[in-house]
Design a protein around this motif. Structure first.
Motif, mmCIF file in Angstrom:
data_model
loop_
_atom_site.group_PDB
_atom_site.id
_atom_site.type_symbol
_atom_site.label_atom_id
_atom_site.label_comp_id
_atom_site.label_asym_id
_atom_site.label_seq_id
_atom_site.Cartn_x
_atom_site.Cartn_y
_atom_site.Cartn_z
ATOM 1 N N VAL A 117 5.272 -10.617 2.233
ATOM 2 C CA VAL A 117 4.138 -10.641 1.585
ATOM 3 C C VAL A 117 2.940 -10.165 2.385
ATOM 4 O O VAL A 117 1.961 -9.225 1.672
ATOM 5 N N THR A 118 2.645 -10.419 3.534
ATOM 6 C CA THR A 118 1.453 -9.821 4.207
ATOM 7 C C THR A 118 1.683 -8.276 4.450
ATOM 8 O O THR A 118 0.696 -7.627 4.093
ATOM 9 N N LEU A 119 2.834 -7.675 4.725
ATOM 10 C CA LEU A 119 3.002 -6.396 4.656
ATOM 11 C C LEU A 119 2.654 -5.756 3.456
ATOM 12 O O LEU A 119 2.245 -4.650 2.940
ATOM 13 N N CYS A 120 2.977 -6.222 2.210
ATOM 14 C CA CYS A 120 2.768 -5.788 0.924
ATOM 15 C C CYS A 120 1.310 -5.563 0.409
ATOM 16 O O CYS A 120 0.851 -4.857 -0.251
ATOM 17 N N VAL A 121 0.506 -6.864 0.908
ATOM 18 C CA VAL A 121 -0.958 -6.805 0.663
ATOM 19 C C VAL A 121 -1.667 -5.607 1.382
ATOM 20 O O VAL A 121 -2.456 -5.035 0.846
ATOM 21 N N VAL A 124 -0.585 -2.351 -0.618
ATOM 22 C CA VAL A 124 -1.754 -2.209 -1.692
ATOM 23 C C VAL A 124 -3.031 -1.847 -1.223
ATOM 24 O O VAL A 124 -3.495 -1.014 -1.798
ATOM 25 N N MET A 125 -3.506 -2.452 -0.229
ATOM 26 C CA MET A 125 -4.840 -2.119 0.304
ATOM 27 C C MET A 125 -5.120 -0.801 0.795
ATOM 28 O O MET A 125 -6.381 -0.322 0.854
ATOM 29 N N THR A 126 -4.055 -0.246 1.628
ATOM 30 C CA THR A 126 -4.186 0.809 2.572
ATOM 31 C C THR A 126 -3.747 2.128 1.840
ATOM 32 O O THR A 126 -3.903 3.051 2.490
ATOM 33 N N CYS A 127 -2.503 1.969 1.060
ATOM 34 C CA CYS A 127 -1.826 3.076 0.729
ATOM 35 C C CYS A 127 -1.690 3.292 -0.796
ATOM 36 O O CYS A 127 -1.340 2.716 -1.320
#
Length: 303
Positions: A117-121, A124-127
């Protein structure tokens, strides 16, 4: 015959597809889509994972994981029935695969679920998904130019898309709208776009809600003499958009583009619209009137 044609078409466009899929957004999305598969099948790692299989093989899917993956496949197929572009098909696959991965990782190990979930967030914020960069005859408006351009010549009909870069529906519609501009643009019928995600005042002035819950993005409006004639999708009394499919057939039929184009060509020949290029700008630069016979160039919009 249709299958053979499809195969040849795929291989013909393979260099473009290959270049498109190598963009960072799609590479990262693909890696996140197959993350659980990689974790479950990687030797040296999978042996340490929990499993509910009767044979105790932790390097293969158990019955519950297979059930979740089969449900994911059914959801993606249902969603893709209404998809019209390759971006929509792949976008649906990536989106629901990530949701399934979250469920699978949390079921496997809470720590792995939190990490995913941390990687997903962070993703979304950077890519950000890549914007359409192909050929088009579209004029891009700002909050200071839209009213002036729409009212400049009452004989010119404008079809304007109100969009936001963060909207996946707007990104999927971009190549369709660009293709329509290539086919139907002329001196009396022009195409424009305005980013209401950037210019909030315009969204209020033209009553286009940017809320994801309203589902009004994209909105396409027909203007004549600066006045709105029609819009799609229509909006109900609660401010929500009435369901409408943004494909090329619906656009041509609802906005009567064939008839508008014929009338606009007659207007151009009979009245002679002065000071208007038959092909508006590509990207954000106005084309030279002497370049009407040339192929449109690729637009260079900011990512």
């Amino acid at each position: 015959m249709g299958l053979i044609t499809g195969v040849f078409t795929f291989f013909y466009h393979l260099p473009q597809i290959y270049k498109w899929l190598l963009k960072p957004y799609y590479v990262a999305s693909f890696l996140m889509t197959v993350a659980f598969l990689v974790v479950r099948k990687t030797p040296g790692l999978c042996e340490h994972l929990a499993t509910q299989r009767e044979d105790g093989n932790s390097c293969d899917f158990d019955w519950r994981e297979l059930e979740i993956l089969m449900f994911l496949s059914a959801i993606v197929m249902m969603k893709n029935r209404r998809a019209f572009t390759l971006e929509q098909h792949i976008g649906n696959l990536f989106l629901f695969s990530k949701v399934a991965n979250v469920i699978l990782f949390f079921r496997l190990d809470v720590r792995l679920g939190i990490l995913y979930v941390t990687l997903c967030v962070a993703f979304v914020m950077t890519c950000k998904p890549p914007l359409y960069m192909g050929p088009e005859y579209i004029k891009y408006f700002s909050d200071k130019t839209i009213d002036e351009e729409l009212q400049k010549d009452s004989r010119v009909t404008w079809i304007v898309e109100f969009y936001a870069n963060w909207s996946s529906d707007c990104q999927s519609f971009a190549p369709i709208f660009a293709d329509l501009s290539l086919k139907y643009n002329c001196a009396g019928l022009r195409f424009g776009k305005v980013d209401v995600g950037r210019y909030g005042e315009i969204s209020q002035r033209y009553r286009v809600s940017t809320s994801p819950l309203a589902k009004q993005l994209p909105s396409v409006m027909l203007f004549k003499g600066g006045q709105e004639i029609m819009r799609r999708p229509m909006v109900d009394n609660k401010g929500r958009a009435v369901s409408w499919t943004f494909n090329e057939e619906n656009m041509i039929r609802e906005f009567n583009l064939n008839e508008l184009f014929q009338k606009s060509k007659k207007l151009n020949k009979g009245c002679g619209i002065k000071g208007e290029d038959t092909h508006p700008e590509v990207g954000s630069n106005e084309l030279n009137p002497d370049d009407d016979t040339k192929e449109p160039k690729e637009s260079k919009k900011d990512q």
